[in-house]
Design a protein around this motif. Structure first.
Motif, PDB file in Angstrom:
ATOM      1  N   THR A 322       0.825  -1.216   0.000  1.00  0.00           N
ATOM      2  CA  THR A 322       0.000   0.000   0.000  1.00  0.00           C
ATOM      3  C   THR A 322       0.853   1.257   0.000  1.00  0.00           C
ATOM      4  O   THR A 322       0.559   2.225  -0.703  1.00  0.00           O
ATOM      5  N   LEU A 323       1.927   1.264   0.805  1.00  0.00           N
ATOM      6  CA  LEU A 323       2.742   2.459   0.935  1.00  0.00           C
ATOM      7  C   LEU A 323       3.750   2.630  -0.190  1.00  0.00           C
ATOM      8  O   LEU A 323       4.188   3.733  -0.485  1.00  0.00           O
ATOM      9  N   TRP A 324       4.107   1.539  -0.811  1.00  0.00           N
ATOM     10  CA  TRP A 324       5.147   1.619  -1.829  1.00  0.00           C
ATOM     11  C   TRP A 324       4.609   2.326  -3.067  1.00  0.00           C
ATOM     12  O   TRP A 324       3.676   1.891  -3.700  1.00  0.00           O
ATOM     13  N   GLN A 325       5.228   3.435  -3.396  1.00  0.00           N
ATOM     14  CA  GLN A 325       4.824   4.185  -4.582  1.00  0.00           C
ATOM     15  C   GLN A 325       6.016   4.492  -5.482  1.00  0.00           C
ATOM     16  O   GLN A 325       5.914   5.303  -6.401  1.00  0.00           O
ATOM     17  N   GLY A 530     -13.719  21.860   4.236  1.00  0.00           N
ATOM     18  CA  GLY A 530     -13.517  20.581   3.570  1.00  0.00           C
ATOM     19  C   GLY A 530     -12.264  20.586   2.717  1.00  0.00           C
ATOM     20  O   GLY A 530     -11.278  21.272   3.009  1.00  0.00           O
ATOM     21  N   PHE A 531     -12.299  19.832   1.645  1.00  0.00           N
ATOM     22  CA  PHE A 531     -11.138  19.710   0.756  1.00  0.00           C
ATOM     23  C   PHE A 531     -11.310  20.708  -0.396  1.00  0.00           C
ATOM     24  O   PHE A 531     -11.493  20.327  -1.556  1.00  0.00           O
ATOM     25  N   ALA A 532     -11.242  21.984  -0.035  1.00  0.00           N
ATOM     26  CA  ALA A 532     -11.654  23.042  -0.958  1.00  0.00           C
ATOM     27  C   ALA A 532     -10.682  23.251  -2.108  1.00  0.00           C
ATOM     28  O   ALA A 532     -11.107  23.468  -3.249  1.00  0.00           O
ATOM     29  N   ARG A 533      -9.374  23.216  -1.865  1.00  0.00           N
ATOM     30  CA  ARG A 533      -8.405  23.581  -2.895  1.00  0.00           C
ATOM     31  C   ARG A 533      -7.263  22.570  -2.953  1.00  0.00           C
ATOM     32  O   ARG A 533      -6.733  22.159  -1.912  1.00  0.00           O
ATOM     33  N   TYR A 534      -6.890  22.218  -4.159  1.00  0.00           N
ATOM     34  CA  TYR A 534      -5.682  21.441  -4.428  1.00  0.00           C
ATOM     35  C   TYR A 534      -4.936  22.120  -5.564  1.00  0.00           C
ATOM     36  O   TYR A 534      -5.544  22.727  -6.450  1.00  0.00           O
ATOM     37  N   TYR A 535      -3.611  22.020  -5.535  1.00  0.00           N
ATOM     38  CA  TYR A 535      -2.797  22.605  -6.601  1.00  0.00           C
ATOM     39  C   TYR A 535      -1.951  21.518  -7.242  1.00  0.00           C
ATOM     40  O   TYR A 535      -1.225  20.786  -6.546  1.00  0.00           O
ATOM     41  N   PRO A 536      -2.032  21.387  -8.570  1.00  0.00           N
ATOM     42  CA  PRO A 536      -1.229  20.364  -9.263  1.00  0.00           C
ATOM     43  C   PRO A 536       0.254  20.727  -9.237  1.00  0.00           C
ATOM     44  O   PRO A 536       0.627  21.888  -9.414  1.00  0.00           O
ATOM     45  N   ILE A 537       1.084  19.743  -8.986  1.00  0.00           N
ATOM     46  CA  ILE A 537       2.533  19.918  -8.962  1.00  0.00           C
ATOM     47  C   ILE A 537       3.141  18.981  -9.998  1.00  0.00           C
ATOM     48  O   ILE A 537       2.843  17.780 -10.011  1.00  0.00           O
ATOM     49  N   GLN A 538       3.972  19.527 -10.847  1.00  0.00           N
ATOM     50  CA  GLN A 538       4.561  18.722 -11.911  1.00  0.00           C
ATOM     51  C   GLN A 538       5.449  17.621 -11.314  1.00  0.00           C
ATOM     52  O   GLN A 538       6.288  17.877 -10.459  1.00  0.00           O
ATOM     53  N   GLY A 539       5.225  16.426 -11.798  1.00  0.00           N
ATOM     54  CA  GLY A 539       6.033  15.299 -11.365  1.00  0.00           C
ATOM     55  C   GLY A 539       5.593  14.649 -10.074  1.00  0.00           C
ATOM     56  O   GLY A 539       6.252  13.718  -9.597  1.00  0.00           O
ATOM     57  N   ARG A 540       4.485  15.113  -9.479  1.00  0.00           N
ATOM     58  CA  ARG A 540       3.996  14.514  -8.245  1.00  0.00           C
ATOM     59  C   ARG A 540       2.509  14.790  -8.123  1.00  0.00           C
ATOM     60  O   ARG A 540       1.921  15.519  -8.925  1.00  0.00           O
ATOM     61  N   SER A 541       1.886  14.204  -7.110  1.00  0.00           N
ATOM     62  CA  SER A 541       0.454  14.388  -6.933  1.00  0.00           C
ATOM     63  C   SER A 541       0.150  15.803  -6.453  1.00  0.00           C
ATOM     64  O   SER A 541       1.018  16.507  -5.917  1.00  0.00           O
ATOM     65  N   ALA A 542      -1.095  16.234  -6.650  1.00  0.00           N
ATOM     66  CA  ALA A 542      -1.509  17.570  -6.241  1.00  0.00           C
ATOM     67  C   ALA A 542      -1.397  17.713  -4.722  1.00  0.00           C
ATOM     68  O   ALA A 542      -1.522  16.745  -3.973  1.00  0.00           O
ATOM     69  N   ASP A 552       3.984  16.056   4.516  1.00  0.00           N
ATOM     70  CA  ASP A 552       3.523  16.939   3.448  1.00  0.00           C
ATOM     71  C   ASP A 552       4.552  18.040   3.186  1.00  0.00           C
ATOM     72  O   ASP A 552       5.197  18.549   4.102  1.00  0.00           O
ATOM     73  N   ALA A 553       4.681  18.433   1.898  1.00  0.00           N
ATOM     74  CA  ALA A 553       5.687  19.425   1.520  1.00  0.00           C
ATOM     75  C   ALA A 553       5.437  20.776   2.188  1.00  0.00           C
ATOM     76  O   ALA A 553       6.373  21.436   2.657  1.00  0.00           O
ATOM     77  N   LEU A 554       4.192  21.221   2.233  1.00  0.00           N
ATOM     78  CA  LEU A 554       3.904  22.517   2.843  1.00  0.00           C
ATOM     79  C   LEU A 554       4.246  22.514   4.328  1.00  0.00           C
ATOM     80  O   LEU A 554       4.650  23.542   4.880  1.00  0.00           O
ATOM     81  N   TYR A 555       4.073  21.394   4.979  1.00  0.00           N
ATOM     82  CA  TYR A 555       4.417  21.326   6.394  1.00  0.00           C
ATOM     83  C   TYR A 555       5.919  21.512   6.596  1.00  0.00           C
ATOM     84  O   TYR A 555       6.362  22.112   7.580  1.00  0.00           O
ATOM     85  N   GLN A 556       6.717  21.010   5.666  1.00  0.00           N
ATOM     86  CA  GLN A 556       8.159  21.202   5.759  1.00  0.00           C
ATOM     87  C   GLN A 556       8.525  22.679   5.625  1.00  0.00           C
ATOM     88  O   GLN A 556       9.423  23.170   6.301  1.00  0.00           O
ATOM     89  N   TYR A 557       7.818  23.391   4.744  1.00  0.00           N
ATOM     90  CA  TYR A 557       8.046  24.837   4.635  1.00  0.00           C
ATOM     91  C   TYR A 557       7.652  25.542   5.934  1.00  0.00           C
ATOM     92  O   TYR A 557       8.315  26.499   6.366  1.00  0.00           O
ATOM     93  N   TYR A 558       6.574  25.097   6.556  1.00  0.00           N
ATOM     94  CA  TYR A 558       6.159  25.701   7.822  1.00  0.00           C
ATOM     95  C   TYR A 558       7.229  25.482   8.894  1.00  0.00           C
ATOM     96  O   TYR A 558       7.558  26.406   9.658  1.00  0.00           O
ATOM     97  N   LEU A 559       7.774  24.278   8.954  1.00  0.00           N
ATOM     98  CA  LEU A 559       8.824  23.996   9.931  1.00  0.00           C
ATOM     99  C   LEU A 559      10.062  24.850   9.664  1.00  0.00           C
ATOM    100  O   LEU A 559      10.722  25.310  10.604  1.00  0.00           O
TER     101      LEU A 559
END
Length: 626
Positions: A322-325, A530-542, A552-559
């Motif tokens: 399940t986790l392997w992507q 809810g799940f109001a907004r998603y942004y597509p990122i090239q080469g990875r999931s939105a 999550d990538a945004l959480y790393q920016y917050y840290l």
């Protein structure tokens, strides 16, 4: 009573199984849910009619009616405890319910555990009431205290359920939670006056209050002392008070395994349905439950062990699959045995003793399991152990092996480092839940023997120590936050968090934006929009426009913003905007965050706008692209 109890489990399990199957195929629209309700009732009634009625409860135990005056007298302190919890419920950010609930509240559940010791065998209705009141108090506190919900996941589940309720489907469909979603929506269909949010928060407490007491009373034996409710409080984990699908899976696990030990066909049928329902809720608990129940019920013991072992091995295989992507390697190292935590030495004698016991309570569980293995398996030879108990011990052992395998995973794709060990802990919790049908009756018999042979003075001392231990355990079922001993880092969602996300949404309007915030603020955003907004990122999931604290990538920016170079805060925000492809970003800083004043001071120097919510409880910094 036993048949009514099994019928309830069978009906609820059938609804979960049918609902999960529909969720993955045709969806859970309103007509489908009514069909599931009707078919589930028909299947349960058919099984009830075909299998002969049996009861493990002697008629004498049902002969004495409950004394309503005594019942009302017992219900009074329970009502006081619930009212006290409700009066202290909060929408502010807290790390533990003990910030708002007085410590002596533990005396209320302890009261029912103690009184149950003195009830006579013929007072079965009274014993059921005592156990039900105990379960109600243990299981409902978090749901009552945290008005905005306890934890992050509950808000995601709420919004997911609302989407399914409106459309019948959700995309993507996760390979777990389907059974939990099905039973919540089924109950919402039957009782539309109960909102999804209310059912989600109180589902596990309600089921625990209704279903567990029958198990505790049935395993107490026919002697005067009934320690089983106290022992359940001692060995049950914090899951009893949580409002998550995983907690529901653990509850259904103990119901299934306990029911599988009964000799009649109706109970065995109920155990099979319960194990399948557990699998539909979450495979981390469901696969070990199915393996153990299969081992217990297959008539050929060798075949049962073979099927159970193969089924148990599917858990780590399914988990990795399940986790392997293909995005990152999965690292596994040989796990080490857990070390003793040590003795607390902070200068406060009562707290030192308290936390020394809490930190090392797993030793008590290990010793109890070893004693049970000796008594049931090795004292007179493993082959002399009753087959059902032998296979149950085997299922527990296989589950512990799986927990050790999970403990070896040091890095997993899309899983933040501090959550990697959580998977092993969940599987280990499943093993402990499976052991309850052995731990509680054996412990009850042991304490009965001690109480019967002890002198009056030594019995008072023994009971005092036992009650102190149980009181400490009740206190530790919920999150604890005591400086120098145990510091919780997770704050609950507050009304200020909710106001912050509403302020951001109003200010942004139609402008594409992202938010850098902690998990409580992100949970408030999911709860409100809810799940109001998603942004597509090239080469990875939105990506979601708020951080999801699981790698999550945004959480790393917050840290980076809150822990990085104070002179580089603006650069961090602009990197995040560039990554998401938006022209506006908001940074949310809660007043409780470490060094919040310094972070705000450095961040607001180049911010385009600063908004303080509730006199600075939450500060929102806005940054616009050049």
């Amino acid at each position: 009573m036993g048949r009514i109890h099994n019928t309830m489990i069978l009906l609820l399990s059938t609804w979960m199984i049918l609902g999960a199957a529909s969720f993955y195929t045709i969806g859970l629209s309103m007509p489908v849910r009514w069909a599931i309700i009707a078919v589930g009732i028909a299947i349960t009634a058919g099984i009830n009619r075909r299998l002969p009625p049996t009861s493990t409860t002697p008629v004498s135990e049902l002969s004495e009616p409950i004394h309503w005056q005594r019942a009302a007298l017992l219900a009074l302190p329970a009502a006081i405890a619930i009212v006290l919890a409700w009066a202290n419920a909060t929408q502010e950010s807290i790390r533990t319910p003990w910030w708002v609930l007085p410590w002596w509240w533990v005396l209320f559940p302890l009261l029912f555990a103690i009184v149950s010791i003195a009830t006579r065998p013929t007072q079965r209705p009274l014993r059921l009431l005592l156990s039900a009141l105990l379960m109600l108090l243990l299981a409902s506190v978090l749901a009552i205290i945290y008005r905005m919900g306890f934890g992050f996941d509950v808000h995601i589940h709420q919004r997911t359920l609302e989407i399914i309720n409106a459309t019948g489907v959700v995309s993507p469909r996760p390979p777990y939670y389907a059974g939990a979603y099905a039973i919540i929506l089924t109950l919402n269909t039957l009782f539309p006056f109960l909102s999804i949010w209310i059912i989600l928060r109180f589902l596990v407490p309600a089921f625990a209050t209704i279903l567990i007491p029958f198990l505790l009373v049935g395993s107490s034996g026919a002697k005067r002392y009934f320690f089983t409710p106290m022992l359940f409080t001692l060995f049950a984990g914090g899951w009893i008070a949580e409002n998550t699908p995983q907690a529901l899976a653990l509850l259904w696990c103990v119901l299934s395994v306990w029911t599988a030990r009964a000799p009649d066909r109706f109970s065995k049928c109920t155990a099979i349905a319960g194990a399948a329902a557990t699998l539909s809720i979450h495979p981390l608990t469901g696969i070990p439950t199915v393996a153990t129940v299969a081992m217990m019920l297959l008539p050929n013991q060798r075949r049962g062990w073979f099927v159970g072992t193969i089924t148990s091995a599917l858990l780590p295989i399914a988990f990795v699959a399940t986790l392997w992507q293909g995005q990152a390697p999965i690292h596994w190292t040989m796990p080490t045995l857990p070390a003793m935590h040590g003795i607390a030495q902070e200068g406060n004698a009562p707290l030192d003793v308290l936390f020394s016991l809490l930190w090392n309570r797993w030793i008590l569980v290990v010793l109890a399991i070893m004693l049970i293995l000796y008594k049931n398996g090795f004292k007179n030879g493993w082959r002399d152990c009753p087959p059902t108990e032998r296979t149950l011990l085997g299922g527990i052992g296989l589950t512990l092996v799986n927990a050790a395998v999970f403990a070896g995973f040091s890095q997993l794709p899309n899983v933040i480092s501090y959550e990697t060990t959580d998977f092993a802990a969940r599987v280990a919790a499943t093993a402990l839940v499976m052991a309850l049908p052995l731990l509680l009756p054996w412990g009850n018999g042991l304490l009965n023997a001690i109480a019967a042979s002890a002198s009056r003075i030594s019995l008072v001392g023994f009971m005092s120590v036992l009650e102190l231990t149980i009181g400490i355990r009740v206190y530790s079922i919920y999150p604890i936050d005591v400086d120098g001993y145990d510091v919780q880092k997770g704050y609950s969602v507050s009304k200020s968090d909710l106001r912050a996300v509403e302020t951001i949404a109003d200010d942004a309007g139609t402008t594409p934006y992202i938010v850098l915030a902690n998990q409580s603020v992100s949970a408030a955003a999911v709860h409100r929009y809810g799940f109001a907004r998603y942004y597509p990122i090239q080469g990875r999931s939105a990506i979601f426009y708020y951080p999801i604290p699981t790698g999550d990538a945004l959480y790393q920016y917050y840290l980076r913003f809150v822990y990085g170079d104070p002179e580089a805060t603006t650069a961090t925000v602009r990197d995040a905007m560039k990554f998401a492809g938006v022209t506006r970003a908001y940074v949310v800083i809660n007043h409780y965050w470490k060094n919040a004043k310094q972070i705000i001071a450095s961040g607001q120097r180049e911010a385009d706008h600063v908004q303080r919510i509730d006199n600075g409880v939450v500060t929102v910094l806005r940054y616009d692209a050049d």
